[in-house]
Design a protein around this motif. Structure first.
Motif, short mmCIF file in Angstrom:
data_model
loop_
_atom_site.label_atom_id
_atom_site.label_comp_id
_atom_site.label_asym_id
_atom_site.label_seq_id
_atom_site.Cartn_x
_atom_site.Cartn_y
_atom_site.Cartn_z
N SER A 117 -8.96 1.43 -7.09
CA SER A 117 -8.09 1.48 -5.92
C SER A 117 -7.27 0.20 -5.87
O SER A 117 -7.64 -0.79 -5.24
N ASN A 163 1.13 3.15 -2.54
CA ASN A 163 0.39 4.09 -3.39
C ASN A 163 1.25 4.74 -4.47
O ASN A 163 0.94 5.83 -4.94
N HIS A 209 -17.48 -0.58 -6.68
CA HIS A 209 -16.49 -0.44 -7.75
C HIS A 209 -16.54 -1.57 -8.77
O HIS A 209 -15.60 -1.72 -9.56
N GLU A 249 -9.39 4.71 -12.24
CA GLU A 249 -9.57 5.07 -10.83
C GLU A 249 -9.90 3.85 -9.96
O GLU A 249 -10.60 3.96 -8.95
N LYS A 277 -15.98 -0.50 -12.46
CA LYS A 277 -14.59 -0.14 -12.76
C LYS A 277 -13.72 -1.38 -12.90
O LYS A 277 -12.91 -1.50 -13.81
N CYS A 319 -0.37 0.78 -14.96
CA CYS A 319 -0.09 0.82 -13.53
C CYS A 319 1.19 0.09 -13.14
O CYS A 319 1.92 0.54 -12.26
N ASP A 374 -6.29 -1.61 -2.47
CA ASP A 374 -7.40 -2.28 -1.80
C ASP A 374 -7.69 -3.64 -2.44
O ASP A 374 -7.97 -4.62 -1.74
N SER A 424 -1.10 4.06 -9.90
CA SER A 424 -2.34 4.79 -10.16
C SER A 424 -3.02 4.14 -11.35
O SER A 424 -2.37 3.48 -12.17
N CYS A 425 -4.32 4.30 -11.44
CA CYS A 425 -5.10 3.63 -12.48
C CYS A 425 -5.93 4.65 -13.24
O CYS A 425 -6.64 5.45 -12.61
N PHE A 472 -17.18 -2.12 -0.77
CA PHE A 472 -16.19 -1.59 -1.71
C PHE A 472 -16.31 -2.29 -3.06
O PHE A 472 -16.33 -1.63 -4.11
N ARG A 521 0.83 -1.21 0.00
CA ARG A 521 0.00 0.00 0.00
C ARG A 521 0.87 1.26 0.00
O ARG A 521 0.59 2.25 0.70
#
Length: 337
Positions: free
Chosen positions: A270, A261, A297, A268, A300, A316, A273, A264-265, A293, A259
């Protein structure tokens, strides 16, 4: 309640600490009842941060009259001298106290950040000045990359380190804790439920406490949650259970995501997670927050396989310092929704 000597500070902290990040999400009277109940039960480590909305103000309003009963930790995410000094002074006012036991320089994940923090005009200088004035007793460091934290603390500049340690993120046990031990640092673990995803809750809480840490901060927002956390940790963790929990953590951490971070995607998603919950989701299922969650999502996640710019080379994955197969995990997860 079990108490452990918090490294070089000499303070005896409760093995279960109180994470106050989520308090702004509940009514003030509920927060007041929860904080005071936690203190009544012997929890004496309170963790907050300037960035946690009005969490500091809630603590000041609700328990500043009991200041001698708890070890108070807050954080600044500022990297520069002036910004950090101003933010720390503001935290003292919000917390209604003359000093904090621990000021942590927060969420440090990049080498360039650390260089700025430790520079002549960096946040560390501000913390040291306020420490000399008696407004800070100890200085700590937090972040999401245990192997980098291990490198940064290995000069003896910090008194404490805060890190992820949970069933799906056990990496600090090998990458960081040995370095902290060399300097007799306070060791604080966080996010045992990985943001509300991980079950079974009792095992999720007992795993980090069974490891070589001093206190585990758990985000609690009600008397009921305080009681649930205390019950989970009531029984002594015997060596056999400790070994079983360590093996479970090794299995649940096979996704290898820290995690940090860095990723990035464009859709969007996550990614952390999904990565962190991927193994434990298939074995135990998730807590309601985790299931929500995935429901939220779902569109996506299922779009990942059809996103043209990522078909030849996922956008990513080159950003990941651990070279993880993020696209594959996301698409496999999407196929089960």
């Amino acid at each position: 309640m079990e108490y452990r000597v918090f490294g070089k500070t000499g303070y005896k902290v409760s093995a279960l600490g109180f994470g106050a990040m989520n308090l702004p999400g509940v009514p003030l009277e509920q927060a007041r009842e929860t904080l005071n109940y936690a203190l009544d039960q012997g929890i004496n480590y309170i963790d907050t941060a300037a960035a946690y909305k009005n969490s500091e103000e809630i603590i000041g309003a609700c328990i500043s009259h009991r200041r001698s009963e708890y070890f108070l930790a807050t954080k600044t995410a500022k990297r520069d001298y002036e910004g950090a000094k101003e933010e720390i002074e503001r935290s003292l006012s919000r917390l209604q106290t003359d000093y904090v036991d621990l000021l942590q320089i927060h969420y440090v994940n990049y080498p360039a950040e650390m260089k700025e923090i430790m520079s002549e005009d960096g946040a560390y200088r501000a913390a040291m000045e306020l420490k000399a004035q008696g407004k800070i007793r100890y200085i700590g460091l937090t972040g999401h990359r245990p192997e980098m934290l291990a490198k940064w603390i290995d000069k003896g500049d910090f008194d404490q380190v805060l890190f992820h340690l949970s069933l799906p993120q056990p990496f600090a046990a090998d990458d960081l804790i040995p370095s902290a031990n060399r300097w007799n640092m306070g060791k604080t673990a966080m996010k045992p439920l990985s943001g509300g995803f991980v079950q079974p809750v009792d095992k999720a809480l007992r795993y980090p406490v069974s490891q070589d840490i001093h206190t585990l901060i758990s985000g609690m927002v009600s008397v009921q949650e305080v009681d649930e956390n205390l019950r989970a940790l009531e029984a002594v963790i015997e060596p056999q259970e400790q070994q079983e929990l360590a093996q479970l953590a090794a299995d649940m951490g096979s996704h290898d995501c820290r995690r940090c971070n860095y990723c990035s995607c464009p859709l969007e998603i996550s990614i952390p997670d999904v990565m962190i919950s991927s193994v434990i989701r298939s074995k135990f299922g998730l807590l309601p927050k985790g299931e929500a969650f995935y429901e939220k999502h779902k569109e996506k996640l299922t779009s990942c396989a059809d996103y043209d710019p990522c078909k030849e080379q996922p956008l990513c994955e080159p950003k990941c310092p651990y070279q993880l197969p993020m696209q594959r995990v996301i698409q496999e997860t999407a196929s089960t929704l």
